[in-house]
Design an enzyme around this catalytic site. Structure first.
Site, mmCIF file in Angstrom:
data_model
loop_
_atom_site.group_PDB
_atom_site.id
_atom_site.type_symbol
_atom_site.label_atom_id
_atom_site.label_comp_id
_atom_site.label_asym_id
_atom_site.label_seq_id
_atom_site.Cartn_x
_atom_site.Cartn_y
_atom_site.Cartn_z
ATOM 1 N N LYS A 155 96.386 6.601 16.156
ATOM 2 C CA LYS A 155 95.691 5.931 17.265
ATOM 3 C C LYS A 155 96.109 6.525 18.610
ATOM 4 O O LYS A 155 95.321 6.555 19.547
ATOM 5 C CB LYS A 155 95.933 4.420 17.232
ATOM 6 N N LYS B 254 89.043 8.026 5.512
ATOM 7 C CA LYS B 254 88.871 6.612 5.163
ATOM 8 C C LYS B 254 87.576 6.065 5.776
ATOM 9 O O LYS B 254 87.234 6.415 6.897
ATOM 10 C CB LYS B 254 90.089 5.855 5.730
ATOM 11 N N LYS C 220 85.156 1.338 10.500
ATOM 12 C CA LYS C 220 84.110 0.866 11.418
ATOM 13 C C LYS C 220 84.161 1.595 12.755
ATOM 14 O O LYS C 220 83.234 1.512 13.539
ATOM 15 C CB LYS C 220 84.197 -0.648 11.598
#
Ligand code: TYM
Length: 333
Positions: A118, A200, A203
């Protein structure tokens, strides 16, 4: 509960309300949450405090929290069997997170792969919350003295850290916490992107063809599976390097309960086209009743508010007791 029965083991898990929930969330976690509520004392949460580690638009976040709560009920979580609540409605989560952050090392948090990923993706906003996120997650779990935590593969490292923190605090202050075990499903623990099966399903993927939302329209779901990336072969077989086909076989197995050899026999000689259509259909079949229930639930905002309040009250009672015990043990008055 009757006094001569052994108490049920406790299960806790949570999900972020950021955007639409995906088929990955469903197969990796939610499907398991539903089946566990039959035999365990289950507590499930919408992790809105976790969501604000990324910038959120307030009105949209409020809407997503309500929708995520409704979706948990729509997939089959029954508030008469499990406590379902919104994380920020129980203040003990933020309170215990602070305590645990004082028992967690900088180096441990810096090693978290999700933090590293992130930080690269959001280099303009590497805030302290993003860094200490696993302490809040540990607080979520440890506040309920959970025995088991059903999650997908990507949460394994955070779960390991929660265990380490629990063991460490227990070593200093006898029996403060129950040390939780992760429950990661054999099939469905890592649902991959339909467009890049080495990644992966997520969303946050800007390519909407790569992921399936639980509320996608049936025709969109069918189209996403028709266009799913496979490889140049044609045999529906699990094999090294055939990530796209392996992923579709995993999804089909998780939804139908069929074994891999059964699936390979079913599609023997039929090619990828037929197979992809069948997987799309199995997903549509699983999600249609969820979407119907969601439409009914979301239309009754007052009903949802009431259930949220009841869930927070039930969870808050347990969390408050555990927090008070921890405060006492560490010497806070
Ligand atoms: P979150 O919101 O990213 O995901 C919720 C659950 O869905 C699983 N999952 C997947 N499983 C299989 N394949 C995928 N592609 C996939 N994508 C997501 C996740 O593993 C997770 O189980 N930090 C957590 C939420 C959380 C939590 C907790 C979980 C907060 N506190 C305490 C457990 C216990 C998160 O961001 O999950």
């Amino acid at each position: 509960m009757e006094s001569n029965q052994t108490p049920k083991k406790r299960v806790f898990s949570a999900i972020q309300p950021s955007g639409m929930l995906t088929l990955g969330n469903y197969l990796g976690a939610l499907k398991n949450w539903v089946s566990l509520q039959e035999s365990y004392d289950c507590i499930y949460s919408v992790a809105d405090l976790h969501a604000i580690t990324a910038r959120q638009e307030p009105a949209l976040l409020r809407k997503q929290v309500t929708e995520t709560f409704a979706l948990l009920l729509a997939v089959g979580i029954n508030p008469e069997k499990a406590a379902v609540f919104v994380q920020s409605h129980v203040p003990a989560h933020a309170e215990l997170a602070w305590v645990l952050s004082c028992f967690t090392q900088f180096g441990e948090l810096g090693r978290m792969t999700q933090f590293k990923d992130k930080s690269i993706r959001h280099a303009d906003n590497i805030n302290a919350g993003l860094f200490s996120y696993p302490c809040l997650m540990a607080a979520d779990i440890l506040l309920y003295r959970a025995d088991y935590v059903p999650v997908g593969e990507d949460q394994r490292q955070h779960l390991e850290l929660s265990r380490d923190i629990a063991v460490r605090v227990n070593g200093l202050y006898n029996d403060a916490f129950t040390v939780p075990d992760a429950l990661i499903p054999k099939i469905g623990a890592r649902v991959m992107s339909l467009q890049d099966p080495q990644k992966k399903m997520s969303k946050s993927d800007p390519n909407a063809g790569a992921w399936v939302a639980l509320l996608d329209k049936p025709d969109d779901i069918r189209r996403k599976f028709r266009r799913a990336v496979t490889d140049s072969g044609s045999e529906v077989h699990v094999a090294q390097g055939k990530d796209g086909v392996n992923n579709l076989i995993g999804i089909y197995a998780a939804l139908t309960g069929k074994s891999v050899p059964e699936i390979e026999r079913e599609f023997d000689g039929r090619g990828y086209g037929d197979f992809k259509a069948a997987v799309g259909e199995a997903v549509v079949e699983a999600l249609t009743p969820v979407q119907e229930r969601f439409a009914r639930l979301i239309a009754d905002k007052a009903g949802l508010e009431r259930l949220m309040a009841e869930g927070a009250e039930a969870a808050g009672k347990i969390a408050g007791r555990v927090l008070a015990k921890v405060y006492r043990k560490i010497g806070l008055r």
